[in-house]
Design a protein around this motif. Structure first.
Motif, PDB file in Angstrom:
ATOM      1  N   UNK A   1       1.033  -1.061  -0.121  1.00  0.00           N
ATOM      2  CA  UNK A   1       0.304  -0.191  -0.122  1.00  0.00           C
ATOM      3  C   UNK A   1       1.051   1.318  -0.253  1.00  0.00           C
ATOM      4  N   UNK A   2       0.296   2.112  -0.463  1.00  0.00           N
ATOM      5  CA  UNK A   2       1.495   3.029  -1.110  1.00  0.00           C
ATOM      6  C   UNK A   2       0.694   4.606   0.207  1.00  0.00           C
ATOM      7  N   UNK A   3       1.706   5.266   1.101  1.00  0.00           N
ATOM      8  CA  UNK A   3       1.415   5.845   1.685  1.00  0.00           C
ATOM      9  C   UNK A   3       1.756   7.230   1.471  1.00  0.00           C
ATOM     10  N   UNK A   4       1.223   8.689   1.945  1.00  0.00           N
ATOM     11  CA  UNK A   4       2.076   9.734   1.547  1.00  0.00           C
ATOM     12  C   UNK A   4       1.528  10.035   2.844  1.00  0.00           C
ATOM     13  N   UNK A   5       2.644  10.908   3.086  1.00  0.00           N
ATOM     14  CA  UNK A   5       2.882  11.600   4.343  1.00  0.00           C
ATOM     15  C   UNK A   5       3.109  13.716   3.419  1.00  0.00           C
ATOM     16  N   UNK A   6       2.279  14.037   4.488  1.00  0.00           N
ATOM     17  CA  UNK A   6       1.690  16.143   4.273  1.00  0.00           C
ATOM     18  C   UNK A   6       2.286  16.847   5.078  1.00  0.00           C
ATOM     19  N   UNK A   7       3.739  17.737   5.305  1.00  0.00           N
ATOM     20  CA  UNK A   7       3.455  18.083   6.062  1.00  0.00           C
ATOM     21  C   UNK A   7       3.676  19.900   5.943  1.00  0.00           C
ATOM     22  N   UNK A   8       3.998  20.108   6.985  1.00  0.00           N
ATOM     23  CA  UNK A   8       3.664  21.841   6.893  1.00  0.00           C
ATOM     24  C   UNK A   8       4.814  22.764   7.598  1.00  0.00           C
ATOM     25  N   UNK A   9       5.723  23.772   6.818  1.00  0.00           N
ATOM     26  CA  UNK A   9       7.496  23.957   7.011  1.00  0.00           C
ATOM     27  C   UNK A   9       6.949  24.401   8.662  1.00  0.00           C
ATOM     28  N   UNK A  10       8.231  23.649   8.361  1.00  0.00           N
ATOM     29  CA  UNK A  10       8.483  24.450  10.098  1.00  0.00           C
ATOM     30  C   UNK A  10       8.676  25.561  10.534  1.00  0.00           C
ATOM     31  N   UNK A  11       9.563  26.794  11.013  1.00  0.00           N
ATOM     32  CA  UNK A  11       8.965  27.466  12.449  1.00  0.00           C
ATOM     33  C   UNK A  11      10.124  28.720  11.206  1.00  0.00           C
ATOM     34  N   UNK A  12       8.685  29.337  10.693  1.00  0.00           N
ATOM     35  CA  UNK A  12       9.107  30.989   9.198  1.00  0.00           C
ATOM     36  C   UNK A  12       9.303  31.843  10.434  1.00  0.00           C
ATOM     37  N   UNK A  13      10.359  32.138   9.929  1.00  0.00           N
ATOM     38  CA  UNK A  13      10.570  33.665  10.062  1.00  0.00           C
ATOM     39  C   UNK A  13      10.331  35.001  10.062  1.00  0.00           C
ATOM     40  N   UNK A  14       9.168  35.080  11.021  1.00  0.00           N
ATOM     41  CA  UNK A  14       7.892  36.418  10.314  1.00  0.00           C
ATOM     42  C   UNK A  14       8.645  37.888  10.899  1.00  0.00           C
ATOM     43  N   UNK A  48       7.490  19.439  -2.879  1.00  0.00           N
ATOM     44  CA  UNK A  48       7.562  20.684  -2.529  1.00  0.00           C
ATOM     45  C   UNK A  48       7.061  21.729  -2.687  1.00  0.00           C
ATOM     46  N   UNK A  49       6.276  22.726  -2.078  1.00  0.00           N
ATOM     47  CA  UNK A  49       6.409  23.961  -2.577  1.00  0.00           C
ATOM     48  C   UNK A  49       7.164  24.891  -3.145  1.00  0.00           C
ATOM     49  N   UNK A  50       7.321  25.766  -3.939  1.00  0.00           N
ATOM     50  CA  UNK A  50       8.382  26.279  -4.319  1.00  0.00           C
ATOM     51  C   UNK A  50       8.886  27.559  -3.131  1.00  0.00           C
ATOM     52  N   UNK A  51       8.134  27.539  -2.342  1.00  0.00           N
ATOM     53  CA  UNK A  51       8.743  28.285  -0.935  1.00  0.00           C
ATOM     54  C   UNK A  51       9.527  28.096  -0.191  1.00  0.00           C
ATOM     55  N   UNK A  52      10.546  28.857   0.529  1.00  0.00           N
ATOM     56  CA  UNK A  52      12.291  28.615   0.500  1.00  0.00           C
ATOM     57  C   UNK A  52      11.690  27.722   1.796  1.00  0.00           C
ATOM     58  N   UNK A  53      10.534  28.616   2.626  1.00  0.00           N
ATOM     59  CA  UNK A  53      10.681  27.347   4.068  1.00  0.00           C
ATOM     60  C   UNK A  53       9.991  26.239   4.161  1.00  0.00           C
ATOM     61  N   UNK A  54       9.523  25.921   2.507  1.00  0.00           N
ATOM     62  CA  UNK A  54       9.309  24.426   2.040  1.00  0.00           C
ATOM     63  C   UNK A  54      10.560  23.469   2.269  1.00  0.00           C
ATOM     64  N   UNK A  55      10.918  24.412   1.312  1.00  0.00           N
ATOM     65  CA  UNK A  55      11.659  23.880   0.161  1.00  0.00           C
ATOM     66  C   UNK A  55      13.268  23.051   2.013  1.00  0.00           C
ATOM     67  N   UNK A  56      13.607  24.032   2.232  1.00  0.00           N
ATOM     68  CA  UNK A  56      14.783  23.928   3.714  1.00  0.00           C
ATOM     69  C   UNK A  56      13.772  22.244   4.801  1.00  0.00           C
ATOM     70  N   UNK A  57      12.761  22.443   5.088  1.00  0.00           N
ATOM     71  CA  UNK A  57      11.961  21.915   5.692  1.00  0.00           C
ATOM     72  C   UNK A  57      12.006  20.995   5.487  1.00  0.00           C
ATOM     73  N   UNK A  58      12.237  20.570   3.935  1.00  0.00           N
ATOM     74  CA  UNK A  58      12.604  18.440   3.600  1.00  0.00           C
ATOM     75  C   UNK A  58      13.522  18.078   3.421  1.00  0.00           C
ATOM     76  N   UNK A  59      14.490  19.569   3.003  1.00  0.00           N
ATOM     77  CA  UNK A  59      16.193  19.153   2.680  1.00  0.00           C
ATOM     78  C   UNK A  59      16.264  18.809   3.434  1.00  0.00           C
ATOM     79  N   UNK A  60      16.782  18.326   4.728  1.00  0.00           N
ATOM     80  CA  UNK A  60      17.542  17.498   5.488  1.00  0.00           C
ATOM     81  C   UNK A  60      17.015  15.669   5.229  1.00  0.00           C
TER      82      UNK A  60
END
Length: 123
Positions: A1-14, A48-60
């Motif tokens: 069975x295929x599993x899909x994980x959805x993540x929200x970005x980590x803590x953004x520099x507000x 990932x979306x093209x937003x830097x914070x989302x890319x940085x969240x999944x990069x590690x």
């Protein structure tokens, strides 16, 4: 069975008031810790979306698994409109009223109609 994980970005520099805000130092640390969760999950692709914070969240995780991050332009966030200093209150208002929005922004009702279409295009 295929599993899909959805993540929200980590803590953004507000302190950065535009959509390409990076993660905070703590957000970067949490992203590195998150990668440990995925070690044994047999992940085959990362989107990932093209937003830097989302890319940085999944990069590690992508680095750890030697996977490329595939950015998908249609994975975007709703438009908030003008800058929101108290985003927690704004977010709470949107969850209590799915039609709540600021001038030039989008409500949850407006964006929820396109989410399934965006996902179908990718998968």
């Amino acid at each position: 069975m295929k599993q899909i994980y959805f993540l929200r970005h980590s803590i953004r520099d507000s302190s950065v008031h535009h959509e390409h805000a990076p993660l905070t130092i703590e957000g970067q640390q949490l992203a590195r810790q998150l990668s440990k969760f995925f070690i044994d999950k047999q992940i085959k692709q990362i989107y990932s979306s093209p937003f830097q914070r989302t890319i940085d969240t999944v990069k590690p995780t992508a680095d750890q698994l030697a996977l490329a991050i595939q950015t998908v332009d249609s994975f975007s966030e709703r438009r908030v409109g003008e800058w929101v200093a108290d985003f927690d209150s704004f977010s709470q208002s949107q969850w209590l009223d799915f039609d709540y929005k600021h001038l030039n922004g989008e409500s949850h009702s407006m964006t929820s109609k396109t989410v399934s279409i965006r996902l179908l295009k990718v998968f």
